[in-house]
Design an enzyme around this catalytic site. Sequence first.
Site, PDB file in Angstrom:
ATOM      1  CB  THR A 171      39.094  32.316  40.998  1.00  0.00           C
ATOM      2  OG1 THR A 171      39.210  33.270  42.050  1.00  0.00           O
ATOM      3  CG2 THR A 171      40.470  31.762  40.664  1.00  0.00           C
ATOM      4  CG  HIS A 193      38.258  35.629  49.767  1.00  0.00           C
ATOM      5  ND1 HIS A 193      36.996  35.943  49.344  1.00  0.00           N
ATOM      6  CD2 HIS A 193      38.912  35.163  48.678  1.00  0.00           C
ATOM      7  CE1 HIS A 193      36.880  35.677  48.048  1.00  0.00           C
ATOM      8  NE2 HIS A 193      38.048  35.211  47.622  1.00  0.00           N
ATOM      9  CG  ASP A 221      41.335  36.250  39.584  1.00  0.00           C
ATOM     10  OD1 ASP A 221      41.823  37.196  40.244  1.00  0.00           O
ATOM     11  OD2 ASP A 221      41.029  35.159  40.111  1.00  0.00           O
ATOM     12  CG  HIS A 244      36.238  37.839  44.045  1.00  0.00           C
ATOM     13  ND1 HIS A 244      36.027  36.792  43.189  1.00  0.00           N
ATOM     14  CD2 HIS A 244      37.073  37.368  45.013  1.00  0.00           C
ATOM     15  CE1 HIS A 244      36.727  35.743  43.609  1.00  0.00           C
ATOM     16  NE2 HIS A 244      37.363  36.057  44.721  1.00  0.00           N
TER      17      HIS A 244
END
Length: 425
Positions: free
Chosen positions: A83, A219, A260, A362
């Site tokens: 992020t 998440h 992002d 990620h």
Amino acid sequence: MPIRSLAPALLSLAALSGCATTATQPPASTPVAQAEQRAPVTILVSIDGFRADYLTRGVTPNLNALAAGGVEAPMHPSFPSKTFPNHWAIVTGDRPDHNGIVANSMEDAARPDEKFTMSSDDPFWWNDVEPIWVTAEKAGVRTATMFWPGSNVPWGGTQDKEWPHAIHGGTRPSDWAQFNQQISGTQRVNMVLDVVRRPTDIRPRFLTLYFDTVDTAGHINGPDAPETTQAIAEVDRHIGELVAGLKAMGQPANLIILADHGMAARATNRIIALDSIANPADYRVVESGPYASIAPVPGHEKALEAALLKPHDHMQCWRKGEIPARFHYGSNRRIPPYFCLGETGWEVQATKPRAKVSGGNHGWDDRAPEMQALFIANGPAIVPGAKPAGDFANVDVYPMLAKLIGVTPRPGDGNAATLAPIVKP
Ligand code: AMP
Ligand code: ZN
Ligand code: ZN
């Protein structure tokens, strides 16, 4: 109704009341309000963790309409697909290796007793590269941020030597807000609409808006879960509120709506435990997850290298200076000496977790399909239906933003040519 369309009604009222000199000639002194011709504003919207293919789930009518009337294409994040490094890459035009925010969690030898976390707002961590709102403010273009990593930092400021919490100098957007996850999506949209509603002299021309719920749902539940699809649908409704609010006040806007990074599923049987590969007496794990960054215990480098720098299933490790060039990562002083990257979906952890591993994450290879990010552009300066000139990365957005805002971009990692075809000359 636009104010200008009231004019004939006002004129006929004046004629009826006998104030008019003739029935056909308006009196010279009649006060006829003029509708304001609002100059377009540019709004950069980030939907954290909105994977490019989420647009095909059939729950995003507002985003799909903006895509249909503008431009839409999957966008490569910068490596690592986390992020803070990526939000900073988008607003500086430099990849994490060059923009100073190399990870969500970092160390710097110049501050041996500190660690950068997502709540660090000391400019020390951020000062390497100027973000676009500072460039704009310096050029007399007013800016406002309704959240964006780094936007609460007095950029260019310095910490007081005796009082570490006091910062001297620095530039922030004219309007900014301290990040608070509790502020709802609708509140965030209304805050943007409220500043855009202001009179011209105090109205920002560049704004940011940030939503975190799609990333959070991804998440917790994983990218394919119904809860994640629900979060996608909810943020799409907020985009609808934004578009409707702008329309209601007659405010043209160039909207750049992006993410992002994407999201991939994680699993208990896709964990690599570092302590089963190397001797924990030889190293310290700085960051773990889709990749691990590792600092050696001084004097133990040889043993550590023997364990790490050989083939492993589902993971590859490098000395920081030997990370393959396509990642554009490894020269920054804040990257620890060793770096191990998991295959997409595989995590590198210090030890084997005791609890079940589920949900999503990620941080993996910026070219992995699961890491591709949303990109939509729509507005008076955007060519409807245009296509970017080939593949593009998120650092290419910066020169386009500079053009939309009317400021001179810094030279950086972004390639202005890829998104040039989507902006009207
Ligand atoms: P990540 O760990 O990479 O998934 O980071 C995403 C999280 O960053 C979000 O869930 C937010 O809570 C957090 N976040 C986003 N913007 C900010 C900010 N400006 N300050 C602090 N935390 C933030
Ligand atoms: Zn994110
Ligand atoms: Zn995340």
